[in-house]
Design an enzyme around this catalytic site. Structure first.
Site, PDB file in Angstrom:
ATOM      1  N   LYS A 105      -3.209   3.514 -68.404  1.00 35.65           N
ATOM      2  CA  LYS A 105      -4.405   3.336 -68.643  1.00 35.65           C
ATOM      3  C   LYS A 105      -5.367   4.372 -68.391  1.00 35.65           C
ATOM      4  O   LYS A 105      -6.165   4.572 -68.879  1.00 35.65           O
ATOM      5  CB  LYS A 105      -4.281   3.881 -66.658  1.00 35.65           C
ATOM      6  CG  LYS A 105      -3.754   2.721 -66.137  1.00 35.65           C
ATOM      7  CD  LYS A 105      -4.165   3.054 -64.076  1.00 35.65           C
ATOM      8  CE  LYS A 105      -3.722   4.183 -63.608  1.00 35.65           C
ATOM      9  NZ  LYS A 105      -2.052   4.788 -63.669  1.00 35.65           N
ATOM     10  N   ARG A 107       6.200  12.522 -71.791  1.00 41.17           N
ATOM     11  CA  ARG A 107       4.810  13.077 -71.857  1.00 41.17           C
ATOM     12  C   ARG A 107       5.102  14.429 -71.383  1.00 41.17           C
ATOM     13  O   ARG A 107       5.453  15.751 -71.151  1.00 41.17           O
ATOM     14  CB  ARG A 107       3.920  13.009 -70.993  1.00 41.17           C
ATOM     15  CG  ARG A 107       2.877  12.713 -70.654  1.00 41.17           C
ATOM     16  CD  ARG A 107       1.949  11.914 -70.531  1.00 41.17           C
ATOM     17  NE  ARG A 107       2.339  11.735 -68.807  1.00 41.17           N
ATOM     18  CZ  ARG A 107       1.473  11.057 -67.779  1.00 41.17           C
ATOM     19  NH1 ARG A 107       0.377  10.216 -68.238  1.00 41.17           N
ATOM     20  NH2 ARG A 107       1.977  11.141 -66.787  1.00 41.17           N
ATOM     21  N   ARG A 146       6.837   8.127 -57.372  1.00 37.51           N
ATOM     22  CA  ARG A 146       5.167   7.842 -57.496  1.00 37.51           C
ATOM     23  C   ARG A 146       5.586   6.220 -58.334  1.00 37.51           C
ATOM     24  O   ARG A 146       4.757   5.111 -57.880  1.00 37.51           O
ATOM     25  CB  ARG A 146       4.554   8.172 -58.897  1.00 37.51           C
ATOM     26  CG  ARG A 146       4.199   9.755 -59.061  1.00 37.51           C
ATOM     27  CD  ARG A 146       4.217  10.907 -59.763  1.00 37.51           C
ATOM     28  NE  ARG A 146       3.301  10.226 -60.805  1.00 37.51           N
ATOM     29  CZ  ARG A 146       2.701  10.531 -62.422  1.00 37.51           C
ATOM     30  NH1 ARG A 146       3.606  11.131 -62.532  1.00 37.51           N
ATOM     31  NH2 ARG A 146       2.321  10.080 -63.022  1.00 37.51           N
TER      32      ARG A 146
HETATM   33  P1  AP5 Z   1      -1.171   7.877 -69.711  1.00 39.68           P
HETATM   34  O1  AP5 Z   1      -2.430   6.734 -70.809  1.00 39.68           O
HETATM   35  O2  AP5 Z   1      -0.828   9.094 -69.308  1.00 39.68           O
HETATM   36  O3  AP5 Z   1      -0.691   6.670 -68.439  1.00 39.68           O
HETATM   37  P2  AP5 Z   1      -1.491   6.478 -67.167  1.00 39.68           P
HETATM   38  O4  AP5 Z   1      -1.467   5.418 -66.309  1.00 39.68           O
HETATM   39  O5  AP5 Z   1      -2.635   7.544 -67.156  1.00 39.68           O
HETATM   40  O6  AP5 Z   1      -0.383   7.229 -66.229  1.00 39.68           O
HETATM   41  P3  AP5 Z   1      -0.219   8.868 -65.445  1.00 39.68           P
HETATM   42  O7  AP5 Z   1       0.631   9.470 -65.400  1.00 39.68           O
HETATM   43  O8  AP5 Z   1      -1.861   9.043 -66.019  1.00 39.68           O
HETATM   44  O9  AP5 Z   1      -0.490   8.156 -64.176  1.00 39.68           O
HETATM   45  P4  AP5 Z   1      -0.814   7.885 -62.961  1.00 39.68           P
HETATM   46  O10 AP5 Z   1      -1.335   6.960 -62.400  1.00 39.68           O
HETATM   47  O11 AP5 Z   1       0.280   8.625 -62.029  1.00 39.68           O
HETATM   48  O12 AP5 Z   1      -1.656  10.353 -62.183  1.00 39.68           O
HETATM   49  P5  AP5 Z   1      -2.846  10.103 -62.673  1.00 39.68           P
HETATM   50  O13 AP5 Z   1      -3.605  10.826 -62.790  1.00 39.68           O
HETATM   51  O14 AP5 Z   1      -4.037   8.919 -62.207  1.00 39.68           O
HETATM   52  O15 AP5 Z   1      -0.109   7.187 -70.910  1.00 39.68           O
HETATM   53  C1  AP5 Z   1       1.779   7.793 -70.378  1.00 39.68           C
HETATM   54  C2  AP5 Z   1       2.087   8.047 -71.235  1.00 39.68           C
HETATM   55  O16 AP5 Z   1       2.742   6.797 -72.077  1.00 39.68           O
HETATM   56  C3  AP5 Z   1       1.561   8.937 -72.489  1.00 39.68           C
HETATM   57  O17 AP5 Z   1       2.200  10.103 -73.255  1.00 39.68           O
HETATM   58  C4  AP5 Z   1       0.958   8.114 -73.457  1.00 39.68           C
HETATM   59  O18 AP5 Z   1       0.971   9.216 -74.524  1.00 39.68           O
HETATM   60  C5  AP5 Z   1       2.204   6.718 -73.552  1.00 39.68           C
HETATM   61  N1  AP5 Z   1       2.047   5.882 -73.842  1.00 39.68           N
HETATM   62  C6  AP5 Z   1       0.212   4.845 -73.293  1.00 39.68           C
HETATM   63  N2  AP5 Z   1       0.111   3.989 -73.826  1.00 39.68           N
HETATM   64  C7  AP5 Z   1       1.165   3.210 -74.653  1.00 39.68           C
HETATM   65  C8  AP5 Z   1       1.612   2.761 -75.672  1.00 39.68           C
HETATM   66  N3  AP5 Z   1       1.232   1.491 -75.559  1.00 39.68           N
HETATM   67  N4  AP5 Z   1       2.771   2.654 -76.397  1.00 39.68           N
HETATM   68  C9  AP5 Z   1       3.849   3.988 -75.720  1.00 39.68           C
HETATM   69  N5  AP5 Z   1       2.992   5.246 -75.412  1.00 39.68           N
HETATM   70  C10 AP5 Z   1       2.121   5.290 -74.280  1.00 39.68           C
HETATM   71  O19 AP5 Z   1      -2.584  10.069 -60.714  1.00 39.68           O
HETATM   72  C11 AP5 Z   1      -1.907  11.783 -60.351  1.00 39.68           C
HETATM   73  C12 AP5 Z   1      -2.071  12.114 -58.723  1.00 39.68           C
HETATM   74  O20 AP5 Z   1      -2.580  11.975 -58.417  1.00 39.68           O
HETATM   75  C13 AP5 Z   1      -0.943  10.591 -58.038  1.00 39.68           C
HETATM   76  O21 AP5 Z   1       0.056  10.626 -58.573  1.00 39.68           O
HETATM   77  C14 AP5 Z   1      -1.884  11.357 -56.609  1.00 39.68           C
HETATM   78  O22 AP5 Z   1      -0.687  12.435 -56.132  1.00 39.68           O
HETATM   79  C15 AP5 Z   1      -3.168  11.689 -56.388  1.00 39.68           C
HETATM   80  N6  AP5 Z   1      -4.251  10.656 -57.049  1.00 39.68           N
HETATM   81  C16 AP5 Z   1      -4.669  10.511 -57.979  1.00 39.68           C
HETATM   82  N7  AP5 Z   1      -5.575   9.191 -57.749  1.00 39.68           N
HETATM   83  C17 AP5 Z   1      -5.471   8.696 -57.002  1.00 39.68           C
HETATM   84  C18 AP5 Z   1      -6.117   7.842 -55.820  1.00 39.68           C
HETATM   85  N8  AP5 Z   1      -7.215   7.502 -56.382  1.00 39.68           N
HETATM   86  N9  AP5 Z   1      -5.807   7.904 -54.288  1.00 39.68           N
HETATM   87  C19 AP5 Z   1      -4.436   9.136 -53.924  1.00 39.68           C
HETATM   88  N10 AP5 Z   1      -4.394  10.041 -55.035  1.00 39.68           N
HETATM   89  C20 AP5 Z   1      -4.136   9.719 -56.102  1.00 39.68           C
HETATM   90 MG    MG Z   2      -3.458   9.192 -66.684  1.00 36.90          MG
END
Ligand code: AP5
Ligand code: MG
Length: 214
Positions: free
Chosen positions: A13, A127, A171
């Site tokens: 994402k 990552r 997660r």
């Molecule tokens: P990346 O693009 O970083 O993936 P992502 O979907 O953004 O993953 P996140 O870990 O950031 O998502 P998340 O939803 O758990 O965390 P968030 O920060 O939102 O890609 C992942 C990896 O794959 C990277 O290494 C990338 O390079 C690689 N990659 C990407 N595309 C690729 C491809 N096509 N092929 C190969 N490799 C690829 O949230 C963190 C925490 O915050 C949550 O757990 C929660 O505690 C809290 N939080 C955040 N938002 C909320 C909310 N709305 N409500 C409640 N709690 C929340």
């Molecule tokens: Mg992210």
């Protein structure tokens, strides 16, 4: 243009949201990035959310909604935004929906980046994120030019605390339980678009621009 990125943790994402933001000139708004910036700066909010994030749990809706609504209320979001990691629960989606409806507005697309759990586990444990600017790399798929050093700002790259294997598994289970129901929510609204997130990053982006247009 108002877009929501849906998908499991690690589905890509953030990667795609940044590309959309660059291409279409809208801000990339990530609740996860906002929380991590607060943790890094040692703010009260940071201390509170860290307890949840490190366990792989969601931050309570009330707190998350307030942060997000403040952010999208700013001037730079007037012509649209790409939301990454919000909404993550049905109540969050309902608050956003209602706030937009009151302004006669609505989300245009909810893009669901579909990736199976096994692929997610490999991506997240590989990552590495910059401790300073938050840029992300992958030890196999997107290695930095110099191991352990950020290409963008030259600072150290680390495994995020919540990218440890056990936390990733937690997660994923939280995602299936609390976030996946949003797929149906946005399907019913007629704005859900599911794309194959296992393809190469650039190909995933092409599927997105095919939907959003040029
Ligand atoms: P990346 O693009 O970083 O993936 P992502 O979907 O953004 O993953 P996140 O870990 O950031 O998502 P998340 O939803 O758990 O965390 P968030 O920060 O939102 O890609 C992942 C990896 O794959 C990277 O290494 C990338 O390079 C690689 N990659 C990407 N595309 C690729 C491809 N096509 N092929 C190969 N490799 C690829 O949230 C963190 C925490 O915050 C949550 O757990 C929660 O505690 C809290 N939080 C955040 N938002 C909320 C909310 N709305 N409500 C409640 N709690 C929340
Ligand atoms: Mg992210």
């Amino acid at each position: 243009m108002k877009i929501i990125m849906l998908g499991a943790p690690g589905a890509g994402k953030g990667t795609q949201a940044k590309m959309i933001a660059d291409r279409y000139g809208v801000p990339h708004v990530s609740t996860g990035d906002i929380f991590r910036a607060n943790i890094k700066d040692g703010t009260e909010l940071g201390k509170e959310v860290k307890r949840y994030m490190d366990q792989g749990l969601l931050v309570p809706d009330e707190l998350t909604v307030k942060i997000l609504m403040d952010r999208v209320g700013r001037e730079d979001c007037r012509n649209g935004y790409v939301l990454d990691g919000f909404p993550r629960t049905i109540p969050q989606a309902e608050v956003l929906d209602k706030a937009l409806a009151e302004m006669g507005d609505a989300i245009d697309y909810a893009i669901n980046v579909d990736v199976p759990d096994e692929t997610i586990i490999g991506r997240m444990t590989g990552r590495r994120a910059c401790v300073s600017c938050g840029a992300t790399f992958h030890i196999v798929h997107i290695p930095p030019k110099q191991e352990g050093i950020c290409d963008a700002c030259g600072k150290e790259l680390k495994l995020r605390d919540d990218d440890k294997l056990e936390t990733v598994k937690k997660r994923l289970s939280v995602y299936h339980e609390q976030t996946q129901p949003l797929i149906e929510f946005y399907t019913e609204k007629g704005i859900l678009k599911t794309i194959d997130g296992t393809a190469e990053m650039q190909d995933v982006f092409t599927s997105i621009t095919d939907i959003l247009g040029n």
